[in-house]
Design an enzyme around this catalytic site. Structure first.
Site, PDB file in Angstrom:
ATOM      1  CG  ASP A  70      -1.755   1.213   1.390  1.00 53.73           C
ATOM      2  OD1 ASP A  70      -1.517   2.207   0.668  1.00 53.73           O
ATOM      3  OD2 ASP A  70      -2.661   1.191   2.243  1.00 53.73           O
ATOM      4  N   GLY A 103     -12.983   7.554  -9.173  1.00 48.13           N
ATOM      5  CA  GLY A 103     -14.431   7.493  -8.992  1.00 48.13           C
ATOM      6  C   GLY A 103     -15.176   8.203 -10.104  1.00 48.13           C
ATOM      7  CB  SER A 150      -3.317  11.737 -16.065  1.00 49.78           C
ATOM      8  OG  SER A 150      -4.464  12.019 -16.834  1.00 49.78           O
ATOM      9  CE1 TYR A 163      -6.022   9.764 -11.782  1.00 54.04           C
ATOM     10  CE2 TYR A 163      -6.400  10.867 -13.877  1.00 54.04           C
ATOM     11  CZ  TYR A 163      -5.825   9.847 -13.153  1.00 54.04           C
ATOM     12  OH  TYR A 163      -5.041   8.916 -13.793  1.00 54.04           O
ATOM     13  CB  THR A 197      -6.851   0.863 -17.156  1.00 55.23           C
ATOM     14  OG1 THR A 197      -7.793   1.947 -17.047  1.00 55.23           O
ATOM     15  CG2 THR A 197      -5.562   1.380 -17.777  1.00 55.23           C
TER      16      THR A 197
END
Lengths: 260, 223
Positions: A70, A103, A150, A163, A197
């Site tokens: 983690d 999410g 990203s 994000y 993905t």
């Protein structure tokens, strides 16, 4: 194993840790690194996908082991580094790919504190953990750190503003670390992928028009494959071929983002 | 951008550039509300300004002292990392969340002030650069989300001297440019940067949102 012309053996004798390697882009990168000759630690939170990812590499003749990790826990990241050293005696590369799932699309005013904290923990705190835990080995071996950011971290995202923010933060970190670690011979770069993905599967299932819209804005006309499209770029960034590159973000998205 | 009788600005952050930009905004006729480096969330903003119903302008420059201190990443403790990177990033996100309704009520503007290191990187300032670049990109995301609410969102990149001690700022400027600022100086925060912030709230810039401006006298010319 899935190999690309000219990449076989590029990473022979090197060792990598890939976080979030149990699925998606992380799994694809791990497979590509292994195909290029690297020993790979599959650092993933869940044994149910981490173990099979490692086994799949071994079944193809590669070297891989699973380490439960983690990335928000420093002790787990230290354990992944120790696993690499115990198995192979060195560490040359860390690919930080793990991130808490963003999410469904939500404006910032509807995002709760817990979600904000978790996205930050997996994106920026985890970079701190990976960088600090691996630095001595990376410096000793002239290694490198690769962050998976990203296009949202460059151009922002109206659908996923949180994000976009944490992925943007990673780019500020990578450029700073590139400056800080360059004199030590450690390179730091990033990949901004668009690829199939599990998260993309979920997004396209929830929004039936998304795939067509995305493809319509992608000059190469397809969404990337984690192993055969994204993985080779990670191999390139990990290898001597890119030895004069640091602080850079490579958008590997079929040309969707052309703003750099 | 509905004209208000009294335009109200909330400026967030202790020290400069928040202090000086606030001074400039007052000189330009703004009614000024101030928050320092306090914890930012919906409750604290509401508690600080219980009667706040509309905001014409929010200026974010909240970077606590530890952000601005030169530190190698390998020397940082977990607590220092949190205080210098994660917490300021989280606070900037929470500020946007808390300011949404007052900004929407006024058709307002939010501006994030960030250092050059955000987009250019900074040796010894990784946590600061990370937090600030996250907020610079957040500004673009908010602009996309909030455009239909008539809220405009921008980021302004400033010379490192707006945030750092002089020695550190000089080092950052030297690392990023082979020339001195073409205008011969870095902009004055209260006399010049505040005018840019003020201008972004006017009808002259009504068609602009999501801009990432560099206001540093031409020291850095990206892209």
């Amino acid at each position: 194993m899935t190999e690309h012309a000219g990449m076989s053996g590029l990473l022979e004798g090197t060792v990598a840790i890939v976080t979030g390697a149990g699925q998606g882009v992380g799994e694809g990168i791990a497979a590509a690194l292994a195909a290029a000759g690297a020993g790979v630690v599959i650092a993933a939170r869940r044994p149910d996908n981490g173990e099979p990812a490692a086994e799949a590499i071994r079944a193809q003749g590669g070297q891989a082991l699973f380490c439960r990790c983690d990335v928000t826990r420093r002790a787990d990241v230290d354990a992944a580094v120790s696993a690499a050293l115990e198995q192979w005696g060195r560490l040359d590369l860390v690919v930080h790919n793990a991130v808490s799932p963003p999410g469904p699309p939500r404006p910032i005013q509807e995002i709760d504190d817990e979600t904000i904290a978790l996205q930050i923990a997996t994106s920026t705190t985890a970079v701190f953990h990976c960088a600090q835990a691996a630095f001595d080995e990376l410096r000793a071996n002239g290694g490198s750190l690769i962050l998976l950011t990203s296009p949202s971290g460059i151009e922002g995202s109206g659908h996923l503003p949180l994000y976009g923010a944490v992925k943007g933060a990673q780019r500020g970190l990578l450029k700073s670390l590139a400056r800080e670690w360059g004199p030590h011979g450690v390179r730091v770069n990033a990949i901004a992928p668009v690829a199939w993905t599990p998260a993309m599967d979920t997004a396209t299932a929830a929004n039936p028009t998304l795939e067509a819209r995305l493809l319509g804005r992608t000059p190469l006309g397809r969404i990337g494959d984690p192993t055969t499209d994204i993985g080779p770029v990670a191999v390139f960034l990990a290898s001597e071929l890119s030895r004069h590159m640091t602080g850079q973000t490579l958008a590997v998205d079929g040309g969707r983002y052309l703003g750099l | 951008m509905t004209p208000q009788t009294t335009r109200t600005a909330l400026v967030v952050g202790s020290g400069d550039p928040a202090d000086s930009v606030g001074v400039g905004l007052v000189a330009a006729g703004w009614s000024l509300l101030r928050l320092g480096d306090d914890l930012i969330n919906d409750d604290t903003v509401a508690a600080a300004f219980p009667t706040l119903e509309h905001l014409d302008l929010v200026v974010h420059a909240r970077y606590p002292p530890l952000c601005r201190q030169r530190m190698e990443l390998t020397d940082l403790t977990a607590e220092q990392w949190h205080a210098a990177c994660d917490e300021p990033l989280e606070a900037g996100i929470r500020l946007a969340r808390a300011a949404y309704e007052p900004l929407r009520a006024a058709g307002g503007t939010i501006v994030y002030l960030v250092p050059l290191m955000a987009s250019a990187g900074g040796d010894g300032f990784a946590p600061f650069a990370g937090a600030a670049e996250g907020l610079r990109v957040l500004a673009k995301s908010l602009a996309k989300t909030w455009g239909t609410d008539d809220i405009r969102v921008h980021a302004i990149t400033l010379d490192p001297s707006a945030f750092l001690a002089p020695t550190d700022a000089a080092g950052m400027a030297e690392a990023n440019s082979l020339h001195d600022p073409p205008l011969g100086r870095v902009p004055d925060l209260s006399d010049e940067v505040s005018l840019v912030v003020d201008a972004l709230t006017t009808n002259a810039f009504a068609a602009l949102t999501g801009a990432s401006l560099v206001v540093d006298g031409g020291l850095w010319m990206p892209g």
